[in-house]
Design a protein around this motif. Structure first.
Motif, PDB file in Angstrom:
ATOM      1  N   MET A 172       0.814  -1.218   0.000  1.00  0.00           N
ATOM      2  CA  MET A 172       0.000   0.000   0.000  1.00  0.00           C
ATOM      3  C   MET A 172       0.848   1.268   0.000  1.00  0.00           C
ATOM      4  O   MET A 172       0.459   2.260  -0.608  1.00  0.00           O
ATOM      5  N   ILE A 173       1.976   1.234   0.664  1.00  0.00           N
ATOM      6  CA  ILE A 173       2.814   2.439   0.696  1.00  0.00           C
ATOM      7  C   ILE A 173       3.302   2.780  -0.708  1.00  0.00           C
ATOM      8  O   ILE A 173       3.365   3.953  -1.089  1.00  0.00           O
ATOM      9  N   MET A 179       1.686   2.140  -3.442  1.00  0.00           N
ATOM     10  CA  MET A 179       0.533   2.690  -4.156  1.00  0.00           C
ATOM     11  C   MET A 179       0.255   4.136  -3.742  1.00  0.00           C
ATOM     12  O   MET A 179      -0.116   4.958  -4.575  1.00  0.00           O
ATOM     13  N   LYS A 180       0.447   4.438  -2.466  1.00  0.00           N
ATOM     14  CA  LYS A 180       0.199   5.804  -1.975  1.00  0.00           C
ATOM     15  C   LYS A 180       1.154   6.814  -2.593  1.00  0.00           C
ATOM     16  O   LYS A 180       0.738   7.895  -2.998  1.00  0.00           O
ATOM     17  N   ILE A 181       2.434   6.473  -2.622  1.00  0.00           N
ATOM     18  CA  ILE A 181       3.423   7.453  -3.092  1.00  0.00           C
ATOM     19  C   ILE A 181       3.700   7.352  -4.588  1.00  0.00           C
ATOM     20  O   ILE A 181       4.380   8.206  -5.144  1.00  0.00           O
ATOM     21  N   LYS A 182       3.189   6.291  -5.215  1.00  0.00           N
ATOM     22  CA  LYS A 182       3.351   6.085  -6.668  1.00  0.00           C
ATOM     23  C   LYS A 182       4.819   6.041  -7.088  1.00  0.00           C
ATOM     24  O   LYS A 182       5.199   6.544  -8.140  1.00  0.00           O
ATOM     25  N   ASP A 234       2.497   5.800   9.477  1.00  0.00           N
ATOM     26  CA  ASP A 234       2.409   4.789   8.413  1.00  0.00           C
ATOM     27  C   ASP A 234       3.702   3.989   8.337  1.00  0.00           C
ATOM     28  O   ASP A 234       3.693   2.777   8.168  1.00  0.00           O
ATOM     29  N   SER A 291       4.516  -2.567   3.423  1.00  0.00           N
ATOM     30  CA  SER A 291       3.321  -2.232   4.189  1.00  0.00           C
ATOM     31  C   SER A 291       2.827  -3.502   4.883  1.00  0.00           C
ATOM     32  O   SER A 291       2.932  -4.586   4.306  1.00  0.00           O
ATOM     33  N   GLU A 314       1.804  12.134   1.099  1.00  0.00           N
ATOM     34  CA  GLU A 314       0.811  11.054   1.176  1.00  0.00           C
ATOM     35  C   GLU A 314       1.038  10.107   2.351  1.00  0.00           C
ATOM     36  O   GLU A 314       0.155   9.325   2.688  1.00  0.00           O
ATOM     37  N   ILE A 315       2.218  10.134   2.941  1.00  0.00           N
ATOM     38  CA  ILE A 315       2.485   9.207   4.047  1.00  0.00           C
ATOM     39  C   ILE A 315       2.791   9.976   5.326  1.00  0.00           C
ATOM     40  O   ILE A 315       3.422  11.025   5.309  1.00  0.00           O
TER      41      ILE A 315
END
Length: 82
Positions: A9-10, A12-15, A44, A77, A39-40
């Motif tokens: 997921m991390i 995906m969050k920061i791309k 997290d 993650s 984003e984080i």
């Protein structure tokens, strides 16, 4: 420079799948990442599983684990499901 690779997921969050950054320890690295990515949150990252050169930081010196030129840090993650 230390290479940092992101998973789950991390990522995906920061791309971003990876980046290179200057950091002398895992703790310093974890402080810098939220400044780079809005984003984080620091919380997290504290929940993530972190490896340095393929070894879990739990088996090293946790957040005090020293980093040097050429090290690779992997940030996973946590996974939940049911």
């Amino acid at each position: 420079m230390v290479k940092v690779r992101f998973f789950g997921m991390i990522r995906m969050k920061i791309k971003e799948s990876s980046l290179e950054i200057e950091a002398d320890s895992v703790s310093e690295l974890l402080k810098k990442l939220p400044m780079m990515f809005a984003e984080i949150a620091p919380a997290d990252l504290k929940n993530c599983i972190i490896y340095v050169n393929g070894t879990d930081i739990v088996k090293l010196k946790l957040y005090g684990t020293a980093l040097k030129e050429g090290d690779e840090v992997q940030v996973f993650s946590p996974v939940a499901g049911g």
